[in-house]
Design a protein around this motif. Structure first.
Motif, PDB file in Angstrom:
ATOM      1  N   MET A 100      -7.169  -3.680  19.821  1.00  0.00           N
ATOM      2  CA  MET A 100      -6.327  -3.099  18.621  1.00  0.00           C
ATOM      3  C   MET A 100      -7.027  -1.521  18.786  1.00  0.00           C
ATOM      4  O   MET A 100      -7.960  -1.373  19.309  1.00  0.00           O
ATOM      5  N   ARG A 101      -6.484  -0.623  17.826  1.00  0.00           N
ATOM      6  CA  ARG A 101      -6.851   0.677  17.776  1.00  0.00           C
ATOM      7  C   ARG A 101      -7.645   0.732  16.464  1.00  0.00           C
ATOM      8  O   ARG A 101      -7.168   0.721  15.634  1.00  0.00           O
ATOM      9  N   VAL A 102      -8.947   0.876  16.606  1.00  0.00           N
ATOM     10  CA  VAL A 102      -9.796   0.799  15.637  1.00  0.00           C
ATOM     11  C   VAL A 102     -10.297   2.162  15.398  1.00  0.00           C
ATOM     12  O   VAL A 102     -10.778   2.959  16.267  1.00  0.00           O
ATOM     13  N   GLU A 103     -10.139   2.636  14.082  1.00  0.00           N
ATOM     14  CA  GLU A 103     -10.165   4.177  13.985  1.00  0.00           C
ATOM     15  C   GLU A 103     -11.786   4.387  13.110  1.00  0.00           C
ATOM     16  O   GLU A 103     -12.115   3.503  12.632  1.00  0.00           O
ATOM     17  N   THR A 104     -12.463   5.371  13.541  1.00  0.00           N
ATOM     18  CA  THR A 104     -13.642   5.500  12.870  1.00  0.00           C
ATOM     19  C   THR A 104     -13.445   6.898  12.522  1.00  0.00           C
ATOM     20  O   THR A 104     -12.433   7.929  12.580  1.00  0.00           O
ATOM     21  N   GLY A 105     -14.597   7.507  11.630  1.00  0.00           N
ATOM     22  CA  GLY A 105     -14.457   8.581  10.785  1.00  0.00           C
ATOM     23  C   GLY A 105     -14.103   8.616   9.441  1.00  0.00           C
ATOM     24  O   GLY A 105     -13.856   7.766   8.852  1.00  0.00           O
ATOM     25  N   PRO A 106     -14.256   9.776   8.906  1.00  0.00           N
ATOM     26  CA  PRO A 106     -14.387   9.711   7.331  1.00  0.00           C
ATOM     27  C   PRO A 106     -12.922   9.293   6.675  1.00  0.00           C
ATOM     28  O   PRO A 106     -12.731   8.788   5.655  1.00  0.00           O
ATOM     29  N   TRP A 107     -11.829   9.883   7.327  1.00  0.00           N
ATOM     30  CA  TRP A 107     -10.532   9.636   6.836  1.00  0.00           C
ATOM     31  C   TRP A 107     -10.480   7.942   7.131  1.00  0.00           C
ATOM     32  O   TRP A 107      -9.551   7.452   6.464  1.00  0.00           O
ATOM     33  N   ALA A 108     -10.863   7.341   8.344  1.00  0.00           N
ATOM     34  CA  ALA A 108     -10.804   6.150   8.527  1.00  0.00           C
ATOM     35  C   ALA A 108     -11.342   5.228   7.242  1.00  0.00           C
ATOM     36  O   ALA A 108     -10.774   4.194   6.907  1.00  0.00           O
ATOM     37  N   PRO A 171      -2.976  19.827   3.124  1.00  0.00           N
ATOM     38  CA  PRO A 171      -2.630  19.392   4.400  1.00  0.00           C
ATOM     39  C   PRO A 171      -3.843  18.807   5.086  1.00  0.00           C
ATOM     40  O   PRO A 171      -3.443  18.108   6.045  1.00  0.00           O
ATOM     41  N   ASP A 172      -5.089  19.248   4.594  1.00  0.00           N
ATOM     42  CA  ASP A 172      -6.173  18.413   5.493  1.00  0.00           C
ATOM     43  C   ASP A 172      -6.363  16.904   5.407  1.00  0.00           C
ATOM     44  O   ASP A 172      -6.911  16.408   5.906  1.00  0.00           O
ATOM     45  N   THR A 173      -5.648  16.268   4.393  1.00  0.00           N
ATOM     46  CA  THR A 173      -5.659  15.053   4.115  1.00  0.00           C
ATOM     47  C   THR A 173      -4.354  14.269   5.012  1.00  0.00           C
ATOM     48  O   THR A 173      -4.121  13.108   4.726  1.00  0.00           O
ATOM     49  N   ILE A 174      -3.582  14.943   5.562  1.00  0.00           N
ATOM     50  CA  ILE A 174      -2.485  14.281   6.517  1.00  0.00           C
ATOM     51  C   ILE A 174      -2.848  13.228   7.119  1.00  0.00           C
ATOM     52  O   ILE A 174      -2.369  12.030   7.332  1.00  0.00           O
ATOM     53  N   PRO A 175      -4.192  13.350   8.130  1.00  0.00           N
ATOM     54  CA  PRO A 175      -4.648  12.145   8.722  1.00  0.00           C
ATOM     55  C   PRO A 175      -4.648  10.779   7.951  1.00  0.00           C
ATOM     56  O   PRO A 175      -4.351   9.899   8.419  1.00  0.00           O
ATOM     57  N   LEU A 176      -5.085  10.965   6.676  1.00  0.00           N
ATOM     58  CA  LEU A 176      -5.366   9.607   5.717  1.00  0.00           C
ATOM     59  C   LEU A 176      -3.811   9.091   5.620  1.00  0.00           C
ATOM     60  O   LEU A 176      -3.849   7.795   5.855  1.00  0.00           O
ATOM     61  N   TYR A 177      -2.896   9.713   5.052  1.00  0.00           N
ATOM     62  CA  TYR A 177      -1.517   9.276   5.132  1.00  0.00           C
ATOM     63  C   TYR A 177      -0.904   8.604   6.439  1.00  0.00           C
ATOM     64  O   TYR A 177      -0.285   7.632   6.361  1.00  0.00           O
ATOM     65  N   GLN A 178      -1.404   9.396   7.462  1.00  0.00           N
ATOM     66  CA  GLN A 178      -0.844   8.668   8.861  1.00  0.00           C
ATOM     67  C   GLN A 178      -1.409   7.421   8.914  1.00  0.00           C
ATOM     68  O   GLN A 178      -0.814   6.692   9.565  1.00  0.00           O
ATOM     69  N   LEU A 179      -2.644   7.312   8.681  1.00  0.00           N
ATOM     70  CA  LEU A 179      -3.248   5.829   8.807  1.00  0.00           C
ATOM     71  C   LEU A 179      -2.685   4.848   7.944  1.00  0.00           C
ATOM     72  O   LEU A 179      -2.595   3.744   8.309  1.00  0.00           O
ATOM     73  N   LEU A 180      -2.465   5.300   6.677  1.00  0.00           N
ATOM     74  CA  LEU A 180      -2.009   4.384   5.848  1.00  0.00           C
ATOM     75  C   LEU A 180      -0.414   4.044   6.208  1.00  0.00           C
ATOM     76  O   LEU A 180      -0.209   3.017   6.044  1.00  0.00           O
ATOM     77  N   GLU A 181       0.381   4.767   6.717  1.00  0.00           N
ATOM     78  CA  GLU A 181       1.489   4.599   7.239  1.00  0.00           C
ATOM     79  C   GLU A 181       1.777   3.741   8.566  1.00  0.00           C
ATOM     80  O   GLU A 181       2.408   2.661   8.522  1.00  0.00           O
ATOM     81  N   ARG A 182       0.569   3.847   9.281  1.00  0.00           N
ATOM     82  CA  ARG A 182       0.617   3.048  10.510  1.00  0.00           C
ATOM     83  C   ARG A 182       0.193   1.488  10.265  1.00  0.00           C
ATOM     84  O   ARG A 182       0.609   0.785  10.682  1.00  0.00           O
ATOM     85  N   ASP A 183      -0.788   1.497   9.411  1.00  0.00           N
ATOM     86  CA  ASP A 183      -1.773  -0.011   9.116  1.00  0.00           C
ATOM     87  C   ASP A 183      -1.290  -0.569   7.881  1.00  0.00           C
ATOM     88  O   ASP A 183      -1.630  -1.832   7.699  1.00  0.00           O
TER      89      ASP A 183
END
Length: 254
Positions: A100-108, A171-183
């Motif tokens: 699986m693709r397990v994300e780390t970091g603050p947005w994860a 715009p700096d929060t885009i990674p958050l929504y990309q993770l939500l959209e993916r998972d």
């Protein structure tokens, strides 16, 4: 598909008796829920050794420990075999399962938090026999990123959020929504619309108002009202209650 080990960071685990709880990051499959208590595809491993049983009741994990654990939605409830603190006992913990693709970091971490909040609400709704699909839902004090609100929109709710200090899309929060959209496990069209627009109005309605004065919300227009960690910010509880009564349809859930 071969089983592989995915190390997990337990440094933020929270204690409750012999139980420890940990929000799992994006990329980890959902666990059991109210419809399938045995629904997790994962095993928990400590220093290469399987722990278990893995479908223990949460009260048993808390009171008995002994390596019992349960993967519930996006939270891991677990115990160590000897009752030691997993944050300091020097052992390595991992989830065993398919790659699986397990994300780390603050947005994860933020994405895991938002999904946990949304799923907690959905579990509560299901327990009450409430299907939010097609319902008008008001969230008070939704926070700065509106992640959980968007996920409830993905569940089919028509979402209005109310806050004296309304959230702005950044715009700096885009990674958050990309993770939500993916998972997220439901139709994520509302999140895709937000990303395409660069704003929240594509998926929900936001009113810059406090709970005491919901002037933009019509009488008897809401089926469900929710909030999370909001009451400490309400200046006049009685007036807020009167406003919530005004905007709620007969039989609404709060």
């Amino acid at each position: 598909m071969d089983t592989v080990l995915h190390p997990i960071d337990v440094s933020d685990a929270r204690a409750d008796g012999l139980s420890w709880s940990l929000q799992l990051p994006p990329g980890v499959p959902r666990g059991a829920d109210q419809t399938d208590f045995f629904g997790s595809p994962l095993r928990l491993v400590e220093d290469g050794r399987d722990l278990g049983p893995g479908t223990a009741l949460h009260t048993e994990i808390r009171d008995l420990g002994g390596g019992r654990f349960h993967h519930w939605l996006r939270t891991l409830y677990f115990s160590t075999p000897d009752g030691s603190d997993p944050r300091t006992n020097g052992r390595v913990y991992a989830l065993a399962g398919a790659p699986m693709r397990v994300e780390t970091g603050p947005w994860a971490r933020r994405a895991a938090h938002e999904m946990n909040i949304a799923e907690s609400f959905l579990v509560r709704f299901a327990t009450l026999g409430v299907d939010v699909a097609g319902k008008d839902l008001l969230e008070l004090g939704p926070g700065a990123t509106l992640g959980a609100s968007l996920l409830l929109a993905c569940a089919g709710a028509r979402v209005t959020v109310a806050d004296r200090f309304p959230a702005r899309f950044r715009p700096d929060t885009i990674p958050l929504y990309q993770l939500l959209e993916r998972d997220w496990h439901m139709d994520t069209a509302p999140i895709a619309a937000v990303l395409a627009e660069g704003g929240f109005s594509a998926a929900l309605r936001s009113v810059p108002e406090a709970a005491e004065s919901l002037d933009s919300v019509a009488d008897a227009s809401m089926d469900v009202v929710i909030s999370n960690a909001v009451l400490e910010h309400v200046r006049d509880i009685g007036q807020a209650a009167r406003e919530l009564r005004r905007v709620s349809r007969p039989g609404a859930w709060h």
